[in-house]
Every structure is written in structure tokens, then in C-alpha cells.
Design a protein around this motif. Structure first.
Motif, PDB file in Angstrom:
ATOM      1  N   TYR A 164     -45.482 -42.797  59.342  1.00 27.99           N
ATOM      2  CA  TYR A 164     -46.895 -42.477  59.120  1.00 27.99           C
ATOM      3  C   TYR A 164     -47.535 -41.978  60.417  1.00 27.99           C
ATOM      4  O   TYR A 164     -48.363 -41.064  60.400  1.00 27.99           O
ATOM      5  CB  TYR A 164     -47.641 -43.696  58.589  1.00 27.99           C
ATOM      6  CG  TYR A 164     -49.046 -43.362  58.148  1.00 27.99           C
ATOM      7  CD1 TYR A 164     -49.285 -42.777  56.918  1.00 27.99           C
ATOM      8  CD2 TYR A 164     -50.134 -43.629  58.981  1.00 27.99           C
ATOM      9  CE1 TYR A 164     -50.566 -42.453  56.519  1.00 27.99           C
ATOM     10  CE2 TYR A 164     -51.416 -43.310  58.599  1.00 27.99           C
ATOM     11  CZ  TYR A 164     -51.629 -42.721  57.347  1.00 27.99           C
ATOM     12  OH  TYR A 164     -52.903 -42.389  56.974  1.00 27.99           O
ATOM     13  N   ARG A 201     -46.377 -38.331  60.977  1.00 33.67           N
ATOM     14  CA  ARG A 201     -46.905 -37.351  60.030  1.00 33.67           C
ATOM     15  C   ARG A 201     -48.420 -37.220  60.070  1.00 33.67           C
ATOM     16  O   ARG A 201     -48.960 -36.128  59.840  1.00 33.67           O
ATOM     17  CB  ARG A 201     -46.474 -37.723  58.602  1.00 33.67           C
ATOM     18  CG  ARG A 201     -44.973 -37.630  58.376  1.00 33.67           C
ATOM     19  CD  ARG A 201     -44.658 -37.834  56.908  1.00 33.67           C
ATOM     20  NE  ARG A 201     -43.214 -37.742  56.668  1.00 33.67           N
ATOM     21  CZ  ARG A 201     -42.676 -37.754  55.450  1.00 33.67           C
ATOM     22  NH1 ARG A 201     -43.445 -37.863  54.383  1.00 33.67           N
ATOM     23  NH2 ARG A 201     -41.371 -37.672  55.312  1.00 33.67           N
ATOM     24  N   HIS A 202     -49.119 -38.316  60.340  1.00 34.41           N
ATOM     25  CA  HIS A 202     -50.570 -38.287  60.164  1.00 34.41           C
ATOM     26  C   HIS A 202     -51.375 -38.689  61.400  1.00 34.41           C
ATOM     27  O   HIS A 202     -52.445 -38.122  61.629  1.00 34.41           O
ATOM     28  CB  HIS A 202     -50.961 -39.203  58.991  1.00 34.41           C
ATOM     29  CG  HIS A 202     -50.386 -38.788  57.685  1.00 34.41           C
ATOM     30  ND1 HIS A 202     -50.878 -37.737  56.952  1.00 34.41           N
ATOM     31  CD2 HIS A 202     -49.328 -39.259  56.983  1.00 34.41           C
ATOM     32  CE1 HIS A 202     -50.168 -37.583  55.841  1.00 34.41           C
ATOM     33  NE2 HIS A 202     -49.215 -38.509  55.843  1.00 34.41           N
ATOM     34  N   ARG A 248     -53.391 -45.583  50.629  1.00 33.11           N
ATOM     35  CA  ARG A 248     -52.117 -45.000  50.233  1.00 33.11           C
ATOM     36  C   ARG A 248     -51.738 -45.534  48.858  1.00 33.11           C
ATOM     37  O   ARG A 248     -52.148 -46.637  48.467  1.00 33.11           O
ATOM     38  CB  ARG A 248     -51.022 -45.330  51.250  1.00 33.11           C
ATOM     39  CG  ARG A 248     -50.619 -46.795  51.280  1.00 33.11           C
ATOM     40  CD  ARG A 248     -49.438 -47.036  52.187  1.00 33.11           C
ATOM     41  NE  ARG A 248     -48.961 -48.415  52.101  1.00 33.11           N
ATOM     42  CZ  ARG A 248     -47.870 -48.868  52.705  1.00 33.11           C
ATOM     43  NH1 ARG A 248     -47.156 -48.048  53.456  1.00 33.11           N
ATOM     44  NH2 ARG A 248     -47.494 -50.120  52.585  1.00 33.11           N
ATOM     45  N   TYR A 290     -47.042 -40.579  50.980  1.00 31.94           N
ATOM     46  CA  TYR A 290     -46.747 -39.575  51.992  1.00 31.94           C
ATOM     47  C   TYR A 290     -45.248 -39.302  52.141  1.00 31.94           C
ATOM     48  O   TYR A 290     -44.852 -38.335  52.773  1.00 31.94           O
ATOM     49  CB  TYR A 290     -47.356 -39.950  53.345  1.00 31.94           C
ATOM     50  CG  TYR A 290     -47.097 -41.358  53.811  1.00 31.94           C
ATOM     51  CD1 TYR A 290     -45.960 -41.689  54.523  1.00 31.94           C
ATOM     52  CD2 TYR A 290     -48.025 -42.365  53.544  1.00 31.94           C
ATOM     53  CE1 TYR A 290     -45.725 -42.990  54.955  1.00 31.94           C
ATOM     54  CE2 TYR A 290     -47.802 -43.670  53.968  1.00 31.94           C
ATOM     55  CZ  TYR A 290     -46.656 -43.972  54.669  1.00 31.94           C
ATOM     56  OH  TYR A 290     -46.445 -45.263  55.097  1.00 31.94           O
ATOM     57  N   HIS A 313     -60.886 -37.674  59.189  1.00 34.40           N
ATOM     58  CA  HIS A 313     -59.785 -36.780  58.827  1.00 34.40           C
ATOM     59  C   HIS A 313     -58.727 -37.415  57.933  1.00 34.40           C
ATOM     60  O   HIS A 313     -57.875 -36.713  57.378  1.00 34.40           O
ATOM     61  CB  HIS A 313     -59.129 -36.232  60.098  1.00 34.40           C
ATOM     62  CG  HIS A 313     -60.017 -35.299  60.859  1.00 34.40           C
ATOM     63  ND1 HIS A 313     -60.938 -35.739  61.794  1.00 34.40           N
ATOM     64  CD2 HIS A 313     -60.180 -33.953  60.788  1.00 34.40           C
ATOM     65  CE1 HIS A 313     -61.588 -34.703  62.288  1.00 34.40           C
ATOM     66  NE2 HIS A 313     -61.151 -33.611  61.704  1.00 34.40           N
ATOM     67  N   LEU A 314     -58.762 -38.739  57.792  1.00 28.52           N
ATOM     68  CA  LEU A 314     -57.806 -39.385  56.899  1.00 28.52           C
ATOM     69  C   LEU A 314     -58.414 -39.624  55.515  1.00 28.52           C
ATOM     70  O   LEU A 314     -57.697 -40.023  54.610  1.00 28.52           O
ATOM     71  CB  LEU A 314     -57.328 -40.716  57.488  1.00 28.52           C
ATOM     72  CG  LEU A 314     -56.421 -40.606  58.712  1.00 28.52           C
ATOM     73  CD1 LEU A 314     -56.115 -41.985  59.275  1.00 28.52           C
ATOM     74  CD2 LEU A 314     -55.117 -39.893  58.352  1.00 28.52           C
TER      75      LEU A 314
END
Length: 288
Positions: free
Chosen positions: A102, A105-106, A161, A238, A287-288
């Protein structure tokens, strides 16, 4: 220990050559300035100022004392401004930890963009699936996924998630698609760190123990195993949304899909007052 009382008043009088102008500069009364300077002279045991009805000037002792006090007041002002800037401008080192996949990627892409906007910030980021002790290890911030344990840390929800249970079309064609939780006992389950999966059964959270041909603490490895037709896997969105979208994986047991889990920023008490921590958290939330 040095006594600062009267020093600012003395320097103001020395530079303005007037008790009245010094009082205006310091936003106090003339009597206050006169009293502070007089007490300072008594404490030092030396006259610092010549006083006449027309002007005020420095004695020899006053000149020496002024030369030492002026840099000290400048330094004190700089120190106060530096602390004030810490409350408004993000700067300095920020230590953060996040889960590996995670984070890759994020989180780290957002950290990189945050650094572009705040060049005075330095970030040390450790990606690990171990839950490090933030206080003992002196971390400012941790990104945690799923359910949180009770602790003295402060939690801020960044997003959520979704867990998906899925398998490849080839596996389902060979072994059939499960429609109830009890049918999972007849399937190969690709198991991660935990030996149970989460489901929502008639509105109730249910943990179901699963077993299979593979156990691995890597979500990427479990995803690859599912794509290789080895069994059913339960992974966060994800990992699998792209594979589900392009038909390489098929979601199953959709009526038992668990509720969304939280994505959290955790930090020790007091760190929320630091602009670098506060602004990074706000940036992640946005942004999440």
C-alpha cells in the motif's frame, strides 16, 4: 542564571536615547521603563545611563553592557521567530512508516508530491508490514490498514479499503463457484498472514478459518497464485480491482462481502500541532 528583566527596556532607551520613545516602542508606560532600568542598574551595581532634562546617554559601563545585550536580544528574537515558523511553515525531518504494498502504490507517490510542494521538509519513510512502536522508535506518523488496536495513539481516518474474495475463471470452471461460506471448506484458499477471512453474514461480522495449498505474507504473491488458477483469495481492492475489471479474476460470495475497513494515520499525542505532520495528514486525506 542570567536575569533578563530590564534588558529590553535598557536597550530600547540606549538606542532611542529617550525613556519616552522607548516606552512607545515597547508599548508600555514611561514609568515602567524607568523602573526596569533603575532596577537593572541596582542589580548590576553600576550606572548605565547619564540622565539630564534634555537627553539620555550611555555611560562607559552602559556602552559595554549594550554591546553585549544587543546580540543577545537579536538571538532571542531569532529563536522566537524560528519557533513561530515551526507552527506555520512545514519544515524539518518527518519520519513515517507504512505497509509495503500500500505504501508503494499509494503513500510514497503522494509523499513525493508533498515534498515538491514543501521543499523545507525531509521525509524518512520505512515501508514494513510490522507494526512499529512509534514512540520508542521516534516516528511521527504511521499508516495502518484495517481495524485498529486500542492504544494511546491518535487516529485520523484517511480513507477506506474493500476486501474482495475472488478466483480465476479457470479455477472456478474446474472446481465450481462457492455460493455459501460453508462451501469454502471444499476449496483451495490462498491464505495470508491471518488464517481467517472476514465476511458479513446477515449483517453480522463473521471470521471464517480457511486453509489451502499456499500460505504467504505477501499480497502480491497471493494475487499471482490466484492468477495462476491455484485457488480462491481474499485481498484488499488495491490488489485485485484491475484483475477483476479485465476479467482475469472473478469476485465470489458477493452477498457476504464485508464492510469497508479504514485506512488510518496514527501519530503520538502532540504531533498534530506540528505543521509538517498536520499538513501531510491533510494532504493524504485530500488525495486518498
Amino acid at each position: 542564571m542570567a536575569n533578563w528583566q530590564g534588558v529590553a527596556e535598557f536597550v530600547a532607551v540606549a538606542e532611542s536615547q529617550s525613556f519616552t520613545r522607548a516606552a512607545v516602542q515597547l508599548n508600555v508606560s514611561t514609568a515602567h521603563v524607568s523602573r526596569q532600568v533603575r532596577d537593572l542598574e541596582q542589580r548590576l551595581g553600576s550606572e548605565l545611563l547619564y540622565r539630564t532634562t534634555r537627553r539620555v546617554s550611555l555611560t562607559e559601563a552602559g556602552q559595554i553592557y549594550y554591546q553585549h545585550c544587543r546580540p543577545l536580544l537579536d538571538g532571542l528574537g531569532n529563536a522566537e521567530r524560528a519557533v513561530g515558523n515551526l507552527q506555520t511553515i512545514p519544515q524539518g525531518l518527518l519520519r513515517i512508516t507504512a505497509p509495503v504494498t500500500y505504501g508503494e502504490r499509494h503513500i510514497t507517490p503522494l509523499i513525493n508530491r508533498f515534498l515538491q510542494q514543501h521543499p523545507k521538509v525531509t521525509i524518512h519513510c520505512e515501508l514494513t508490514n510490522q507494526q512499529l512502536d512509534l514512540i520508542d522508535s521516534n516516528y511521527d506518523l504511521a499508516i495502518r490498514l484495517g481495524r485498529l488496536e486500542n492504544s494511546d495513539l491518535i487516529a485520523k481516518r484517511l480513507g477506506s479499503r474493500q476486501l474482495w474474495t475472488c478466483a480465476s475463471p479457470a479455477y472456478l470452471a474446474a472446481h465450481g463457484e462457492p455460493h455459501t461460506l460453508s462451501e469454502l471448506t471444499h476449496h483451495q484458499c490462498l491464505v495470508g498472514t491471518l488464517n481467517h477471512w472476514r465476511f458479513n453474514n446477515a449483517g453480522q461480522d463473521q471470521m471464517l478459518r480457511v486453509e489451502g495449498v499456499l500460505r504467504c505474507n505477501s499480497g502480491e504473491a497471493l494475487l499471482d497464485a490466484a492468477l495462476c488458477d491455484l485457488g480462491i483469495v481474499q485481498l484488499p481492492d488495491y490488489y485485485v480491482t484491475t484483475a477483476i475489471a479485465n476479467g482475469k479474476l472473478v469476485s465470489v460470495l458477493n452477498s457476504y462481502q464485508p464492510e469497508n475497513e479504514g485506512i488510518w494515520a496514527l501519530y503520538p499525542p502532540g504531533r498534530q500541532h506540528s505543521p509538517k505532520v498536520r499538513m501531510l495528514i491533510d494532504y493524504l486525506v485530500e488525495h486518498l
